[in-house]
Enzyme design. Structure first.
Site, short mmCIF file in Angstrom:
data_model
loop_
_atom_site.label_atom_id
_atom_site.label_comp_id
_atom_site.label_asym_id
_atom_site.label_seq_id
_atom_site.Cartn_x
_atom_site.Cartn_y
_atom_site.Cartn_z
N HIS A 94 -3.97 -5.09 0.10
CA HIS A 94 -3.70 -5.65 1.42
C HIS A 94 -3.89 -7.17 1.43
O HIS A 94 -5.02 -7.65 1.51
CB HIS A 94 -4.64 -5.02 2.46
N CYS A 139 0.83 -1.21 0.00
CA CYS A 139 0.00 0.00 0.00
C CYS A 139 0.87 1.26 0.00
O CYS A 139 1.54 1.53 -0.99
CB CYS A 139 -0.98 -0.04 1.17
N GLU A 157 -3.35 -9.24 3.76
CA GLU A 157 -3.71 -9.80 5.07
C GLU A 157 -5.20 -9.74 5.36
O GLU A 157 -5.69 -10.41 6.28
CB GLU A 157 -2.96 -9.04 6.18
#
Length: 420
Positions: free
Chosen positions: A376, A258, A378
């Site tokens: 992202h 990011c 995760e």
């Protein structure tokens, strides 16, 4: 002072558009760039994501808070968003993990909120007009008064918001449920606990350092790799990290997510653009150009890399093409991962493309060990589509050239700490 359902509140946008509703969360006023998030769940993770510092978050899903909140789902030490906008805030959640309502959570975290807003209308307005500053108030409902205050509010562009969210002292996290295989220094530009868990469950001991840590101090930790985290706002003013990245590229394997992707891009000489309304949500389709796999990803950013600014295309490694294109879905249609010649770091490959709007989502340095992603991995909207990227980082630290060539279905057979 406790809020009573029905207390009036106002959201005013800088173009004069007014939305009326009811106060929730902390009583008071808040300014910030108004953005919208399209996720159906994960409202607590969104509110506590440091990347939302300087922003007022609008949730597009009509009811928020129906499964409550709890301490375990926090993504940072506190909520960093400046405001929260919802259609309907549930005050009677039902979930065995719930310890408080979303309204109580916002109040405890000091986040000014407003509910009862026509969020569909608000989102359509932002999509048409672009992201803009706004002010929420449950104290002052006079539009002229709020407009005067809003004129004095800073914008996201040109502000270093990383300084607001980063830790001031380093700390170390051990590997989770597996043996230590690597030591990673992670720059905290607003890092999420989910990202730390992604590194730790892949055998990494993580040394988290303040964002302005020098390259000398990083190398003194003797890491196997360096990670540059997500974070809020405009990457341009975060010059300390850019300088350090330039000093580390080629010396240690680097991985960025990011804001980290944007900072690595700037270090390599790329341009960064302000997106019209950004990408915020858990339903963004992204193609891995190296494998042809499409991932459903979670994203949260208002700025993006301009891939063409990294260098000229190398035709021999870009399907014979010589000219850059504005819409990078061209490369997904051709099933080509194009490569440019960067004046400082050699060949850089476009590895991932957003299939909604054709913007760049990832790159790999082919002549030095470094890669980065805009989204992202995760956050698990897929739910496991992008978790291979943490494994890819361990492969990179091992020196494997095929580190990104992992099929999603392969990852389902791995145990914590194992590497493909």
């Amino acid at each position: 002072m406790a809020l009573v359902k029905g207390d009036p509140a106002v959201l005013l946008l800088e173009d004069g558009t007014v939305f009326k509703g009811y106060a929730c969360g902390k009583r008071g006023e808040a300014t910030g760039e108004v953005c919208f998030n399209t996720s159906l769940t994960g409202y607590q993770e969104i509110a506590s994501d440091p990347s939302y510092a300087g922003q007022i978050v609008t949730m597009t899903y009509p009811q928020i808070g129906n499964y409550g909140t709890n301490a375990e789902d926090m993504q940072a030490r506190q909520a960093f968003c400046d405001g929260f906008v919802v259609r309907d805030l549930c005050d009677k959640p039902h979930n065995f993990r719930s310890t408080s309502t979303m309204g109580d959570f916002l109040e405890a975290q000091g986040v000014v909120g407003i509910e009862g807003v026509d969020t569909r209308k608000l989102v359509r307005h932002i999509r048409d007009a672009g992201a803009m500053n706004g002010i929420i108030s449950s104290e002052d409902t006079d539009v002229d008064s709020l407009a005067a205050k809003l004129k004095k509010a800073p914008t996201l562009v040109g502000r270093n918001l990383v300084d607001k969210v980063s830790v001031t002292e380093p700390y170390t996290l051990p590997p989770y449920n597996c043996e230590k295989r690597f030591r990673v220094v992670a720059f905290d530009c607003g890092i999420k606990t989910g990202i730390l868990a992604g590194l730790a469950t892949n055998g990494c001991e993580v040394v988290v350092v303040p964002y302005d840590t020098s390259a000398k101090d990083v190398l003194a930790c003797k890491p196997d790799g360096v990670f540059v985290s997500n974070g809020p706002g405009d990457p341009g003013p975060v010059t300390a990290v850019q300088k350090t990245i330039r000093e580390l590229l080629g010396k240690k394997p680097l991985f960025g997510i990011c804001l980290g992707h944007q900072l690595i891009s700037l270090a390599a000489g790329a341009d960064i653009e302000k997106l019209k309304f950004g990408h915020h949500g858990g339903n963004q389709p992204v193609m891995n150009l190296r494998t042809g796999t499409v991932e459903i990803t979670a994203q949260n950013h208002g700025f993006g890399q301009v891939f063409s600014s990294l260098g000229k295309l190398i035709p021999e490694e870009s399907g014979g093409f010589t000219d850059h294109v504005d819409d990078l879905r061209f490369w997904s249609e051709k099933r080509i991962a194009p490569v440019v010649d960067n004046k400082d770091y050699g060949r850089i490959q476009l590895t991932h493309v957003n299939l909604n709007d054709g913007t760049p989502e990832g790159m790999s340095f082919l002549d030095i060990p470094a890669f980065s992603l805009q989204y992202h991995p995760e956050a698990s909207p897929g739910p496991d589509d992008s978790k291979y990227l943490f494994c890819a980082f361990t492969r990179l630290m091992e020196g494997r050239e095929d580190y990104l060539d992992i099929e999603v279905r392969e990852m389902r057979t791995f145990k914590a700490g194992e590497v493909a």
